[in-house]
Structure formats: structure tokens, C-alpha cells
Scaffold this active site. Structure first.
Site, PDB file in Angstrom:
ATOM      1  N   PRO A 155       1.036  -1.188   0.013  1.00 22.14           N
ATOM      2  CA  PRO A 155      -0.105   0.308   0.211  1.00 22.14           C
ATOM      3  C   PRO A 155       0.074   1.335   0.077  1.00 22.14           C
ATOM      4  CG  PRO A 155      -0.414  -1.616   1.614  1.00 22.14           C
ATOM      5  CD  PRO A 155       0.193  -2.277   0.719  1.00 22.14           C
ATOM      6  N   GLU A 156       0.364   2.030  -0.645  1.00 25.42           N
ATOM      7  CA  GLU A 156       1.343   3.897  -1.137  1.00 25.42           C
ATOM      8  C   GLU A 156       0.219   4.619   0.292  1.00 25.42           C
ATOM      9  OE1 GLU A 156       2.581   3.990  -4.999  1.00 25.42           O
ATOM     10  OE2 GLU A 156       3.059   2.290  -5.166  1.00 25.42           O
ATOM     11  N   LYS A 170       3.501   6.257   4.289  1.00 20.54           N
ATOM     12  CA  LYS A 170       2.585   5.245   4.457  1.00 20.54           C
ATOM     13  C   LYS A 170       2.759   4.218   6.199  1.00 20.54           C
ATOM     14  CE  LYS A 170       5.133   4.055   0.211  1.00 20.54           C
ATOM     15  NZ  LYS A 170       5.965   3.035  -0.489  1.00 20.54           N
ATOM     16  N   HIS A 208      -5.756 -14.554   8.849  1.00 15.69           N
ATOM     17  CA  HIS A 208      -4.168 -13.816   9.747  1.00 15.69           C
ATOM     18  C   HIS A 208      -4.511 -12.712  10.342  1.00 15.69           C
ATOM     19  CE1 HIS A 208      -1.514 -17.219   6.974  1.00 15.69           C
ATOM     20  NE2 HIS A 208      -2.676 -16.405   6.052  1.00 15.69           N
ATOM     21  N   ARG A 254       1.139 -11.977   4.902  1.00 18.97           N
ATOM     22  CA  ARG A 254       2.890 -12.055   4.447  1.00 18.97           C
ATOM     23  C   ARG A 254       3.296 -11.519   6.478  1.00 18.97           C
ATOM     24  NH1 ARG A 254       4.019 -10.405  -1.719  1.00 18.97           N
ATOM     25  NH2 ARG A 254       2.231 -10.850  -2.873  1.00 18.97           N
ATOM     26  N   ARG A 295      12.603  -3.002  -7.675  1.00 21.01           N
ATOM     27  CA  ARG A 295      10.840  -3.253  -8.269  1.00 21.01           C
ATOM     28  C   ARG A 295      11.053  -3.186  -9.368  1.00 21.01           C
ATOM     29  NH1 ARG A 295       7.631  -1.661  -4.099  1.00 21.01           N
ATOM     30  NH2 ARG A 295       6.154  -3.133  -5.683  1.00 21.01           N
TER      31      ARG A 295
END
Length: 291
Positions: free
Chosen positions: A2-3, A69, A112, A131, A281
Site C-alpha cells: 500500500p502506498e 505510508k 491471518h 505475509r 522493483r
């Protein structure tokens, strides 16, 4: 990951429903407890599970804001002392405001759920992270975690453009690819792979062009384009590319407006796009349109 727009969406969702809430208790998943017992800094950073769980009850959430962020939960205990719970969503973190874990509709997030803040009215705020790359830090002030102090100004703030231009003149940046430069959180806050890709394509700038080979005028244009793309995404609820969700499990729509990110063909010339790894990236670009 997420940005800025996605994190802004989460904060806007959290503000009206949990501001003023009193934390009654904290649950931590066995997965995190086991990881911490084995010396891994899983989600809860800078503290052991017991200290984290015992510190939060009795604290009230007085304000929530976004910084780059990060999500900042401003807290006060019963003695009026201030604390800061800092949350980073990592690659797949999400917050859910619910009354029961069963209210989390997607099984992958429910499975999770790792940290749950229980409130006085039997509602709860759940941090789920598939994750487990996200983090939660309980601090007295930002200065307790110095990397927070090194973040660039918010891109919408008055001094952000001058900061960005000054950073572009530093020797450590002048030979960097422009995309790596604008994704650096010390240069521009909150601009990651998605929105860097879009801003560069909109101005037809090749992502690997070196910073020193871009004129001041073009740098200024690029900064304003980054801001425009970020604002557009905020208005459209962010980009749901994989695991981003708002606090009620909703998805954004900005992904339908993206022109270059993950595209196979250039929307301008119709030629196949190219890919190049920059700053670790995958960068998608048009070899014809972007110079």
C-alpha cells in the site's frame, strides 16, 4: 505494498469509528507469540508481546493521522500521558473494525488476524497481515524511532517541492535512476512503484533516466504530476492490486485508471511495454514514448 493513497483511505475509514475509543484488552495471535519466542520481530516491533499487551489497556485513541505510508494512532493513558502507536501495513496488512472475527468476510484475512484491540463496547479493531511484513510500534514520541524523523515532508505540504529539488542536487542522488529517486521516502513521502510508474509515463520520462539528466523544469513538472496522481488515487479509494483493503474490507478503484503500471501495451502508441528492475522493483514503461 500500500502506498500513500491506500494508507490515506484506511485512515479516513478509521477516524470516525475508533477515535475516542478506550482500549480494554489486546489479543495477539499464537503465530506472533511463537515467532517472538524464536527471536523474530514479527509485526510487534521493539517490544515483547507481554509488554505490548499490558501497555495498551486503559489507553484512549484520541487522534489518527497518516504520515507518509504510516498510520499514527495518538493515544493517552489514564494519567494523561501521550503515546504513539505506529502502524505500517507492509505488503499485505489491513485493519478491520468489527464486532466479531466472523465479520471479516475474506477468509485469508480472518485466518491471518494477528493483533486485536478490544474496546469497551465489545467492538474491536483487528490487524490482519497475510505475509506478516507489517509492523506495530508503541512509542512515547516519534523520536523514539529515529527513521520516522527522516521521512520527506508530505507531498502536499508547502516545503515539499523545495525539499525534493534540494535532494536532487545531492551527489548521492544525481546518478540514480529518476524512478528510484522519487520512490525514496527521504525524497518524496508515500510514492511507491505504482504511482511513480504512472507519473513518469504521464510525462513520458524513462524510469531509468538519471536524475542529473533531467532539467529543473522537468523535475518540477514531475513533482506536480506525482502530487496529481496521488490525489487522483485518494479520490478513487486507492489501487486494489492484490491484498489492499479498506477497514470494512472494501476495494479501491484506482487500478482501473492506471495507464502504465502492469500494462502489456502502451495506451498511446500500442506497442508492447518493456520491463526493467529499478531499486528492486519491476518497472513497466514504453520504450517508444518514454525517453
Amino acid at each position: 505494498m500500500p502506498e500513500l493513497p491506500e494508507v490515506e483511505g484506511v485512515v479516513r475509514g478509521l477516524q470516525p469509528v475508533v477515535t475516542g475509543k478506550l482500549i480494554k484488552s489486546v489479543d495477539v495471535s499464537p503465530t506472533i507469540i511463537h515467532s517472538k519466542e524464536n527471536g523474530k520481530e514479527a509485526i510487534i516491533k521493539g517490544a515483547d508481546v507481554e509488554s505490548f499487551q499490558s501497555a495498551l489497556p486503559g489507553m484512549a485513541i484520541v487522534r489518527i493521522e497518516r504520515r507518509s505510508k504510516y498510520i499514527y494512532f495518538h493515544l493517552k493513558n489514564q494519567d494523561g500521558e501521550s503515546f504513539l502507536l505506529v502502524s505500517h501495513l507492509g505488503m499485505s496488512g489491513a485493519w478491520f473494525y468489527v464486532r466479531s472475527l466472523d465479520d471479516i468476510m475474506e477468509e485469508k484475512f480472518k485466518k491471518h488476524s494477528h493483533v486485536t484491540l478490544h474496546f469497551d463496547e465489545d467492538d474491536m479493531l483487528v490487524y490482519a497481515d497475510i505475509r506478516r511484513f507489517g509492523e506495530l510500534r508503541l512509542l512515547e514520541t516519534e523520536a523514539d524511532y529515529p527513521p520516522l524523523l527522516l521521512m520527506a515532508p508530505e507531498p502536499f505540504d508547502k516545503g515539499a517541492l523545495d525539499h525534493y529539488l534540494n535532494m536532487s542536487l545531492l551527489p548521492r542522488y544525481e546518478n540514480k535512476p529518476i524512478k528510484e529517486f522519487i520512490m525514496d521516502g527521504h525524497v518524496v513521502s508515500g510514492c511507491g512503484n505504482i504511482y511513480a510508474t504512472e507519473a513518469l509515463f504521464n510525462l513520458r520520462i524513462h524510469p531509468a533516466r538519471k536524475v542529473k539528466r533531467i532539467s529543473k523544469e522537468r523535475k518540477i513538472q514531475l513533482f506536480h504530476e506525482i502530487v496529481a496522481v496521488l490525489l487522483d488515487s485518494i479520490e478513487n479509494g486507492g489501487s486494489t492490486i492484490s491484498d489492499y483493503r479498506s477497514i470494512n474490507g472494501g476495494a479501491g478503484t484506482m487500478q482501473h485508471r492506471l495507464q502504465m503500471y502492469s500494462k502489456k501495451k502502451c495506451p498511446i502508441c500500442g506497442k508492447p511495454t518493456k520491463q526493467k528492475t529499478i531499486a528492486g522493483r519491476t518497472s513497466t514503461y514504453c520504450g517508444s514514448c518514454q525517453k
